[in-house]
Design a protein around this motif. Structure first.
Motif, PDB file in Angstrom:
ATOM      1  N   LEU A 492       0.825  -1.207   0.000  1.00 45.86           N
ATOM      2  CA  LEU A 492       0.000   0.000   0.000  1.00 45.86           C
ATOM      3  C   LEU A 492       0.864   1.265   0.000  1.00 45.86           C
ATOM      4  O   LEU A 492       0.573   2.219  -0.728  1.00 45.86           O
ATOM      5  CB  LEU A 492      -0.927  -0.009   1.215  1.00 45.86           C
ATOM      6  N   HIS A 493       1.916   1.284   0.794  1.00 52.02           N
ATOM      7  CA  HIS A 493       2.769   2.479   0.827  1.00 52.02           C
ATOM      8  C   HIS A 493       3.451   2.694  -0.517  1.00 52.02           C
ATOM      9  O   HIS A 493       3.562   3.837  -0.991  1.00 52.02           O
ATOM     10  CB  HIS A 493       3.831   2.347   1.922  1.00 52.02           C
ATOM     11  N   THR A 494       3.896   1.621  -1.140  1.00 52.36           N
ATOM     12  CA  THR A 494       4.518   1.746  -2.463  1.00 52.36           C
ATOM     13  C   THR A 494       3.526   2.290  -3.479  1.00 52.36           C
ATOM     14  O   THR A 494       3.847   3.206  -4.259  1.00 52.36           O
ATOM     15  CB  THR A 494       5.050   0.377  -2.927  1.00 52.36           C
ATOM     16  N   ALA A 495       2.312   1.748  -3.479  1.00 54.36           N
ATOM     17  CA  ALA A 495       1.294   2.177  -4.440  1.00 54.36           C
ATOM     18  C   ALA A 495       0.915   3.643  -4.238  1.00 54.36           C
ATOM     19  O   ALA A 495       0.854   4.426  -5.194  1.00 54.36           O
ATOM     20  CB  ALA A 495       0.059   1.286  -4.307  1.00 54.36           C
ATOM     21  N   LEU A 496       0.676   4.041  -2.996  1.00 54.08           N
ATOM     22  CA  LEU A 496       0.283   5.423  -2.723  1.00 54.08           C
ATOM     23  C   LEU A 496       1.398   6.396  -3.071  1.00 54.08           C
ATOM     24  O   LEU A 496       1.144   7.483  -3.619  1.00 54.08           O
ATOM     25  CB  LEU A 496      -0.102   5.570  -1.251  1.00 54.08           C
TER      26      LEU A 496
END
Length: 521
Positions: A492-496
């Motif tokens: 999630l952190h990578t995507a955001l």
């Protein structure tokens, strides 16, 4: 080979070691002497120092009893040792990944977390980590003090062990607790160089003590006892795997805290290779060997005393020679000191300093940790281990897996190990985000945390969670909480970060033209 970069250098080779030019140390409300990067000349820890650190931390009473818990679940000794070995190989991976920033930039964990969570937002993971450490500091101090009380009673007689009670315990046990507490503070306030020296000699001493206990038990038993011959109650089929995976997560959780704040130690590494090989040689091998050693000694106690004695202090108390008891007493003291100072004092000292750098130094943070270790009443936590130690502390440790996911994603996937050192210490830079907080990291932490512990459950009356779990639909994930939290937060952190990049950092990189709003305060 090392390299020195300027404050604006953001393209150095990932293998380089970075330091600030002389006279360029950041100042202001987010910096103090303990949080600033360690100069290259002071990064002296070698492979042996890191291996010794892990030997010293792994050889403690709690580690000794890990195998007993797995055997109690129905595993045989081979399955128990295998589970512990696998867990420590797995947890070594995030430990090496987060530890990389230490030798390269010389920064502690809370400063490292600023890149992902924001200069202010880093206090969120830092305080979560500090809370776990403070609780464990108190618990380990009580355990160490109790060990001193028990073994000293064998040397000093009934006047010590049968002393008058205060608050439900002999006053001599309270004295043992406070003396042990004071010795730890005397070591830690002298700084990290003293910690390094202590761990260097503590490691071989504790190994010698453990091997001496094995030799003594083997002689008494005339060989190893029947425990090694007991078959697994689970077999190697589906029954074993249902127990293996949640047990694996529990064993990973044992060192999941150190997988976050390991930069607090690796920042002193002489080279990147020193921390890589030191940890690789020190952690999985030591934990596996110690688990096997505990099984062998306990099997001998089964043959000698008719029951398996997993507590090394209780076993040492059966020694009938005063010199041997004294040696056992010193060994217990050194072993518990070693793990408590390194694992449960260094981290919260830096974490608390990060909250208010102008007011709290490393030493002040250590003293606050020690004070909290008493205020939490660790003797009460010990009295209900299912509800507090294994449920509460285990749950918080599960949350730390989500922090690891965010840090690994940010440092390795988003930034490719490149950080801007000065901006880690000031408002308005690339790590200021929105008011000092990176909402992407906070959201990834929250979502990962819900997935990791949302399905956690307790036996009726044994803990804070309902038997069906906080969120029943997530109950199947509860047994894999650490891995679920780490994986979810990482993705999630990578995507955001890629889909909604921070505008401030983009302009500093020349990728955006919109003016920035200056931070207030």
């Amino acid at each position: 080979m090392s390299a020195t970069t300027t404050p604006t250098d953001r393209t150095g080779d990932p293998g380089d070691r970075v330091e600030l030019p002389e006279g360029a140390a950041p100042v202001g409300r987010y910096a103090n002497a303990d949080l600033l990067p360690v100069p290259l000349a002071q990064r002296r820890w070698t492979t042996y120092n890191f291996a010794a650190l892990w030997v010293g931390m792994a050889h403690n009473i709690a580690s000794w009893t890990l195998a007993s818990g797995l055997v109690a679940l129905g595993m045989d000794w081979k399955q128990a040792v295998l589970t512990i070995a696998a867990a420590n190989v797995i947890v070594l991976v995030p430990m090496l990944l987060t530890g990389h920033a230490g030798p390269k930039y010389g920064i502690p964990f809370p400063v490292f977390a600023r890149a992902a969570f924001g200069v202010r937002g880093a206090n969120l993971p830092a305080l979560v980590r500090a809370a776990v450490a403070c609780a464990w500091f108190g618990i380990q101090t009580w355990i160490g003090g109790s060990g001193i009380f028990l073994l000293a009673g064998r040397l000093l007689g009934d006047w010590w062990s049968g002393a008058g009670h205060i608050g439900g315990y002999p006053w001599t046990q309270w004295l043992s607790f406070l003396l042990f507490w004071a010795v730890q503070i005397a070591i830690i306030v002298r700084g990290m160089e003293t910690v390094r020296r202590f761990e260097n000699w503590a490691a071989p001493f504790v190994i010698a003590g453990a091997l001496a206990l094995l030799a003594w038990m083997s002689v008494k038993a005339g060989g190893l006892g029947p425990l090694l011959d007991q078959p697994s109650k689970l077999g190697w089929g589906s029954g074993f795997w249902k127990v293996f995976f949640p047990s694996l997560m529990g064993m990973i959780g044992f060192w999941s805290t150190l997988s976050l704040n390991i930069p607090d130690f690796t920042r002193y590494a002489a080279t990147q290779r020193a921390q890589l090989w030191g940890q690789s040689l020190g952690l999985p091998t030591t934990m596996t060997a110690f688990a096997l050693l505990s099984v062998l000694v306990t099997s001998g106690s089964q043959a000698v005393y008719g029951t398996a004695i997993w507590d090394p202090v209780a076993l040492a108390a059966k020694l009938d020679n005063w010199a041997a008891i004294l040696f056992a007493l010193v060994t217990v003291l050194v072993a518990t000191l070693s793990v408590n100072i390194a694992a449960n004092t260094v981290s919260p000292a830096f974490d608390l300093s990060n909250v208010a750098p102008r007011l709290i130094s490393f030493r002040a943070g250590a003293l606050i940790t020690a004070a909290v270790g008493i205020v939490i009443l660790p003797w009460k936590l010990i009295s209900s281990p299912q509800a507090y130690i294994y449920t509460w502390l285990g749950t918080v440790a599960g949350l730390l897996g989500t922090v690891a996911g965010v840090l690994i994603a940010d440092y390795w996937l988003i930034r490719r190990t490149r950080l801007d050192l000065p901006d880690l210490y000031r408002a308005g830079g690339r790590y200021w985000y929105d008011g000092g907080w990176n909402w992407r990291a906070v959201l990834a932490f929250a979502v990962g945390g819900v997935l990791a512990i949302g399905g956690s459950h307790s036996a009726p009356g044994a803990g804070p969670f309902p038997s069906g779990g906080l969120i029943p639909a997530l109950k199947p994930l509860a047994d894999y909480g650490w891995a679920v939290g780490l994986g979810a937060a990482l993705v999630l952190h990578t995507a955001l970060s890629r889909l909604i990049p921070d505008r401030r950092a983009a302009q500093l990189d020349g990728l955006a033209e919109a003016p920035l709003t200056e931070p207030r305060g």
